[in-house]
Enzyme design. Structure first.
Site, mmCIF file in Angstrom:
data_model
loop_
_atom_site.group_PDB
_atom_site.id
_atom_site.type_symbol
_atom_site.label_atom_id
_atom_site.label_comp_id
_atom_site.label_asym_id
_atom_site.label_seq_id
_atom_site.Cartn_x
_atom_site.Cartn_y
_atom_site.Cartn_z
ATOM 1 N N TRP A 513 47.672 41.909 32.121
ATOM 2 C CA TRP A 513 48.880 42.729 32.132
ATOM 3 C C TRP A 513 50.050 41.981 31.484
ATOM 4 O O TRP A 513 51.177 42.048 31.947
ATOM 5 C CB TRP A 513 49.207 43.180 33.561
ATOM 6 C CG TRP A 513 48.076 43.971 34.145
ATOM 7 C CD1 TRP A 513 47.821 45.300 33.965
ATOM 8 C CD2 TRP A 513 47.025 43.478 34.977
ATOM 9 N NE1 TRP A 513 46.670 45.663 34.621
ATOM 10 C CE2 TRP A 513 46.160 44.562 35.258
ATOM 11 C CE3 TRP A 513 46.722 42.226 35.499
ATOM 12 C CZ2 TRP A 513 45.018 44.429 36.051
ATOM 13 C CZ3 TRP A 513 45.585 42.090 36.280
ATOM 14 C CH2 TRP A 513 44.758 43.186 36.559
ATOM 15 N N HIS A 514 49.729 41.296 30.359
ATOM 16 C CA HIS A 514 50.722 40.531 29.601
ATOM 17 C C HIS A 514 50.808 41.020 28.149
ATOM 18 O O HIS A 514 50.735 40.217 27.225
ATOM 19 C CB HIS A 514 50.370 39.044 29.597
ATOM 20 C CG HIS A 514 50.333 38.405 30.943
ATOM 21 N ND1 HIS A 514 49.674 37.209 31.181
ATOM 22 C CD2 HIS A 514 50.875 38.774 32.133
ATOM 23 C CE1 HIS A 514 49.809 36.876 32.457
ATOM 24 N NE2 HIS A 514 50.532 37.817 33.054
ATOM 25 N N ALA A 548 59.221 41.847 25.682
ATOM 26 C CA ALA A 548 58.099 41.009 25.259
ATOM 27 C C ALA A 548 57.543 41.396 23.900
ATOM 28 O O ALA A 548 56.780 40.626 23.308
ATOM 29 C CB ALA A 548 56.989 41.064 26.308
ATOM 30 N N THR A 559 53.951 36.331 31.496
ATOM 31 C CA THR A 559 55.026 36.649 30.548
ATOM 32 C C THR A 559 56.338 37.110 31.188
ATOM 33 O O THR A 559 57.304 37.328 30.466
ATOM 34 C CB THR A 559 54.550 37.719 29.551
ATOM 35 O OG1 THR A 559 53.978 38.822 30.276
ATOM 36 C CG2 THR A 559 53.517 37.144 28.599
ATOM 37 N N ASN A 560 56.403 37.234 32.516
ATOM 38 C CA ASN A 560 57.646 37.746 33.098
ATOM 39 C C ASN A 560 58.820 36.791 32.888
ATOM 40 O O ASN A 560 59.897 37.205 32.440
ATOM 41 C CB ASN A 560 57.469 38.021 34.585
ATOM 42 C CG ASN A 560 58.639 38.809 35.159
ATOM 43 O OD1 ASN A 560 58.886 39.945 34.765
ATOM 44 N ND2 ASN A 560 59.381 38.207 36.077
#
Length: 593
Positions: A513-514, A548, A559-560
């Site tokens: 989920w990135h 992103a 990636t957050n």
């Protein structure tokens, strides 16, 4: 960089005063996820700027955080379909549903709370690729300003930012996670104190964004505090989906929205897209900004021909090795965070950077009773080379985009995941794990697992019955796991047959989920660069990007935190550009850049 004001009583944001000439906002931010909330908070610090933040999902604030989102255990929040885009799918190993947040705070409201930055070389590489001003030396001060690290100090850390970071203490550490890290140490992988410290291989206690009260901190809470929401120049508009951008000539002038009362058009001097690496390019394509062949395929009138829109799609491909857990090894608390340990290592494959592999050591594998009886090492390729694409599925403004990650299209990614499965099997099968694990088996987040893991009483009952059988199965436990959990797939066969292992990984590869990289920033002479290094979309005045999708390459990180850093920097660039405008210019006019 000044953090938002301290929280006070929760107050809804009033509508901004209309701007001369009928413009609804100086700055319209589309997408209220991790990045959008940061942008809205930072840009509205200037009382002369009228800012509108638009989010398709519902509001999430300090006053109304649901328990499953407030919890530091995220296993229910990210699987709850009320929190995600219901019809979004993607091709990974197979075509499947792909969960992306649809609520204020975005991924920060439902993700795994992991808060690592990646390697300094990631950001130096961005600068080398044409994103000047994005080297590690440029980005580190912003990472420091974001965080309030409760465990580590020194030149790499911040102590006063809006996001509290911490690592699990001895009282919270799962016995299973502790045993895996001890076995890795005996096998030559040292334990290190700080995942966000010097970039080195080793094991670490995972850095999480958990408040001093032990709760999640969505950006809709940490940045959009009640005091920020009460600013008269900020309007937060939830429940409104952006359909496409409006324009006058080449200049973007706002967006068409769909809300509970129907259609709505908002006009703005500057529009900033922060809808994420899948929906930002989709919105641009629907608006006529993208590759010429893609626009003509759906008869979309071209506004700007930018071949890089939707391309360069990246993810961290993943696979896992799991095991049943004896009672003494199971997680200590129902609400305890599950990703407590991290194993970072270097594959040594030619052309790969140090620390190119990541193993998350999980104390549990789901919210249900079966998940509490299962530990795992969830591997992903930290620096992946495969590239996919986001395209329009149709000209329908409400249709979800066509997402193909082209997962494992680069053979180096396949090789590293196969090696990871072998490495995980070796660790969990080590004699040092005796008494700490039961049956070891291969695992992945497949559509079948997603169905099993969906929150609900029926699944809870079914998982409870299976968990009871596993507890009493004794010597038959392995056969039960092979029959019910991994039907027809045996780890021993995969390890003995390279062709079978290859087929298993190709079929079961997941993501993390990135998604990132679909509107990457770069140099002026780079035809694939969609924006300049300040997030300005090429050839389209009045439009910027801050999420992103700007990443030239995916970092070796969840990636957050990098996305929060990007939002902080783009907000700073916007305000700096406004400050350079003529001193007698009206604020609204100055927002046009």
């Amino acid at each position: 960089m000044t953090p938002p004001e301290p929280a006070g009583p929760d107050t809804p944001s009033p509508a901004p005063t209309p701007i001369a000439g009928g413009t609804d906002a100086d700055i319209l931010v589309i997408g209220g996820g991790s990045a959008g909330c940061v942008l809205a908070a930072r840009l509205s610090e200037d009382p002369a700027l009228r800012v509108v933040l638009v989010e398709a999902g519902r509001d999430i604030s300090a006053a109304n955080l649901p328990p499953e989102i407030r919890s530091r255990y995220p296993g229910r929040a990210y699987l709850d379909p009320r929190n995600t885009w219901a019809r979004l799918t993607a091709r990974l190993g197979t075509h499947r549903r792909y969960e992306q947040a649809r609520l204020l705070g975005g991924g920060s409201a439902i993700n795994a709370l992991m808060s690592n930055r990646g390697a300094p070389a990631d950001y130096d590489r961005w600068a080398e690729m044409g994103a000047t001003g994005w080297s590690w030396a440029d980005c580190l001060p912003v990472f420091r300003a974001i965080e309030a690290d409760r465990d580590c100090d020194g030149p790499l850390h911040g102590r006063t930012g809006p996001l509290v970071l911490r690592r699990p203490g001895d009282d919270r550490l799962s016995p299973f996670v502790a045993r895996v890290m001890a076995v890795l140490a005996r096998r030559g992988t040292p334990h290190r104190a700080d995942q966000n410290g010097p970039w080195q291989d080793g094991t670490f206690r995972g850095v999480t964004a958990v408040s001093d009260a032990g709760e999640r901190q969505p950006t809709s809470v940490a940045w959009l505090t009640p005091a920020v929401r009460a600013r008269p120049n900020l309007r937060v508009l939830t429940g409104h989906q952006a359909l496409r951008l409006t324009h006058s000539g080449a200049r973007v002038t706002g967006a068409e929205l769909r809300g509970p009362a129907g259609g709505l058009t908002l006009s703005a001097r500057l529009t900033v897209l922060s809808a994420g690496a899948l929906h930002t390019p989709a919105l641009m394509l629907r608006s006529g900004i993208g590759p010429e062949e893609e626009l003509s395929r759906h008869a979309v009138a071209p506004l700007a021909r930018l071949p890089g829109v939707g391309r360069n799609l990246m993810e961290h491909p993943s696979i896992a090795v799991a095991c049943t857990l004896p009672r003494a090894m199971r997680v200590r608390g129902e609400g305890e965070h599950h990703e407590q340990g991290v194993w970072r290592y270097s594959s040594g494959l030619p052309g790969t950077p140090p620390g190119d592999m990541h193993g998350a050591i999980l104390s549990r594998s789901g919210w249900h009773s079966l998940g509490r009886r299962t530990g795992s090492i969830f591997f992903w390729v930290n620096k992946s080379f495969s590239r996919g694409r986001v395209r329009l599925a149709s000209a329908d403004l409400l249709a979800e985009p066509e997402v193909d990650f082209a997962m494992l299209s680069d053979p180096r990614d396949l090789t590293r995941l196969k090696d990871a499965l072998r490495a995980g099997a070796a660790v969990l099968g080590d004699p040092g794990m005796d008494g700490a694990r039961g049956t070891v088996f291969p695992a992945s987040y497949t559509p079948r697992v997603a169905r099993i893991a969906a929150p609900g009483a029926r699944n809870a009952l079914a998982r409870g019955l299976l968990s009871g059988l596993i507890d009493i199965a004794g010597p038959l436990r392995g056969a039960l796991v092979g029959l019910v959990i991994t039907p027809g797939v045996r780890l021993s066969r995969l390890l003995a047959d390279d062709a079978a292992l290859t087929a298993f990984v190709r079929r079961n590869v997941g993501g993390t989920w990135h998604p990132s990289g679909t509107c990457r920033m770069g140099a002026e002479d780079d035809p694939e660069a969609v924006t300049d290094p300040r997030g300005r979309v090429r050839g389209v005045p009045g439009l910027r990007i801050a999420d992103a999708s700007l990443m030239p390459e995916i970092p070796c990180a969840n990636t957050n935190l990098p996305t929060l850093m990007i939002a902080e920097r783009i907000a700073g660039f916007i305000r700096a550009d406004l400050a350079e405008a003529p001193g007698d210019a009206r604020p609204a006019a100055r927002a046009a850049g």
